[in-house]
Design a protein around this motif. Sequence first.
Motif, PDB file in Angstrom:
ATOM      1  N   LEU A   1       0.839  -1.194   0.000  1.00 32.08           N
ATOM      2  CA  LEU A   1       0.000   0.000   0.000  1.00 32.08           C
ATOM      3  C   LEU A   1       0.879   1.251   0.000  1.00 32.08           C
ATOM      4  O   LEU A   1       0.647   2.195  -0.755  1.00 32.08           O
ATOM      5  CB  LEU A   1      -0.943   0.022   1.205  1.00 32.08           C
ATOM      6  CG  LEU A   1      -1.827   1.258   1.355  1.00 32.08           C
ATOM      7  CD1 LEU A   1      -2.729   1.448   0.133  1.00 32.08           C
ATOM      8  CD2 LEU A   1      -2.675   1.155   2.629  1.00 32.08           C
ATOM      9  N   ARG A   2       1.910   1.249   0.816  1.00 34.48           N
ATOM     10  CA  ARG A   2       2.847   2.380   0.872  1.00 34.48           C
ATOM     11  C   ARG A   2       3.450   2.634  -0.513  1.00 34.48           C
ATOM     12  O   ARG A   2       3.515   3.766  -0.987  1.00 34.48           O
ATOM     13  CB  ARG A   2       3.950   2.093   1.891  1.00 34.48           C
ATOM     14  CG  ARG A   2       4.979   3.191   2.031  1.00 34.48           C
ATOM     15  CD  ARG A   2       6.122   2.766   2.942  1.00 34.48           C
ATOM     16  NE  ARG A   2       5.667   2.339   4.236  1.00 34.48           N
ATOM     17  CZ  ARG A   2       5.579   3.140   5.303  1.00 34.48           C
ATOM     18  NH1 ARG A   2       5.924   4.399   5.191  1.00 34.48           N
ATOM     19  NH2 ARG A   2       5.169   2.669   6.449  1.00 34.48           N
ATOM     20  N   GLY A   3       3.867   1.578  -1.192  1.00 36.10           N
ATOM     21  CA  GLY A   3       4.464   1.708  -2.514  1.00 36.10           C
ATOM     22  C   GLY A   3       3.479   2.242  -3.552  1.00 36.10           C
ATOM     23  O   GLY A   3       3.819   3.118  -4.357  1.00 36.10           O
ATOM     24  N   GLU A   4       2.248   1.728  -3.535  1.00 38.55           N
ATOM     25  CA  GLU A   4       1.237   2.195  -4.484  1.00 38.55           C
ATOM     26  C   GLU A   4       0.904   3.664  -4.256  1.00 38.55           C
ATOM     27  O   GLU A   4       0.768   4.432  -5.212  1.00 38.55           O
ATOM     28  CB  GLU A   4      -0.037   1.353  -4.358  1.00 38.55           C
ATOM     29  CG  GLU A   4       0.088  -0.061  -4.882  1.00 38.55           C
ATOM     30  CD  GLU A   4      -1.195  -0.847  -4.672  1.00 38.55           C
ATOM     31  OE1 GLU A   4      -2.259  -0.389  -5.116  1.00 38.55           O
ATOM     32  OE2 GLU A   4      -1.108  -1.931  -4.047  1.00 38.55           O
ATOM     33  N   LEU A   5       0.756   4.050  -2.997  1.00 37.18           N
ATOM     34  CA  LEU A   5       0.431   5.442  -2.687  1.00 37.18           C
ATOM     35  C   LEU A   5       1.593   6.372  -3.041  1.00 37.18           C
ATOM     36  O   LEU A   5       1.380   7.460  -3.568  1.00 37.18           O
ATOM     37  CB  LEU A   5       0.056   5.590  -1.213  1.00 37.18           C
ATOM     38  CG  LEU A   5      -1.244   4.909  -0.795  1.00 37.18           C
ATOM     39  CD1 LEU A   5      -1.398   4.946   0.721  1.00 37.18           C
ATOM     40  CD2 LEU A   5      -2.446   5.539  -1.487  1.00 37.18           C
ATOM     41  N   ALA A   6       2.809   5.938  -2.767  1.00 39.03           N
ATOM     42  CA  ALA A   6       3.984   6.751  -3.114  1.00 39.03           C
ATOM     43  C   ALA A   6       4.036   6.982  -4.614  1.00 39.03           C
ATOM     44  O   ALA A   6       4.254   8.113  -5.070  1.00 39.03           O
ATOM     45  CB  ALA A   6       5.265   6.070  -2.633  1.00 39.03           C
ATOM     46  N   ALA A   7       3.804   5.931  -5.399  1.00 41.61           N
ATOM     47  CA  ALA A   7       3.833   6.061  -6.863  1.00 41.61           C
ATOM     48  C   ALA A   7       2.722   6.989  -7.345  1.00 41.61           C
ATOM     49  O   ALA A   7       2.947   7.842  -8.215  1.00 41.61           O
ATOM     50  CB  ALA A   7       3.701   4.684  -7.509  1.00 41.61           C
TER      51      ALA A   7
END
Length: 178
Positions: free
Chosen positions: A40-46
Amino acid sequence: MRKAPARRRGFLAVAAVVVTAIAGTSLLAVLRQPELPQDLRGELAAQVTALLERSSPEEHHHHGHHFEEDAGKIICAVEPFGVSPEEARSVAEVEWVYARHMCAITGPGTDWKTSVRVAGPLAVRIGHHTEVRVPAAGAGYPERVRELIPERLHEEAFADFDDDATLDAARSRFEQAR
């Protein structure tokens, strides 16, 4: 009533300090948002990075960044540290993302170290009505951060980037964009 020996009083004092520290840490753990799952952190960062990098200099002006119209390409690093609602575990459930960010603008003869950059916490509403909120710089800045970011995330809002890889990736994209 008999007095406890000095050694025992010292042990009791140390035990009281340890119990207080553990209780305080436990209370902080309850008040803080659970850590975001890595995916989730990675998707939101992107998603937030793409949003910021696609924004025009005029749009950046609206959320507190003052880049020149023709200065170059905007490159950002984003590190989410919380969401609302706090129990959200997928992008579809997230209404607001709270993150640290750093945006830099490329330009002729500019390298990463000398580029014009802005950084700090921000709040981004994602979905159909996307909105970026950045606390205005200047006197009263900490108070504006506290107004923007939920209390459970204040410590994270004032923290530095945790992941050097996030900044390294932005630095690399910056160099490629020059």
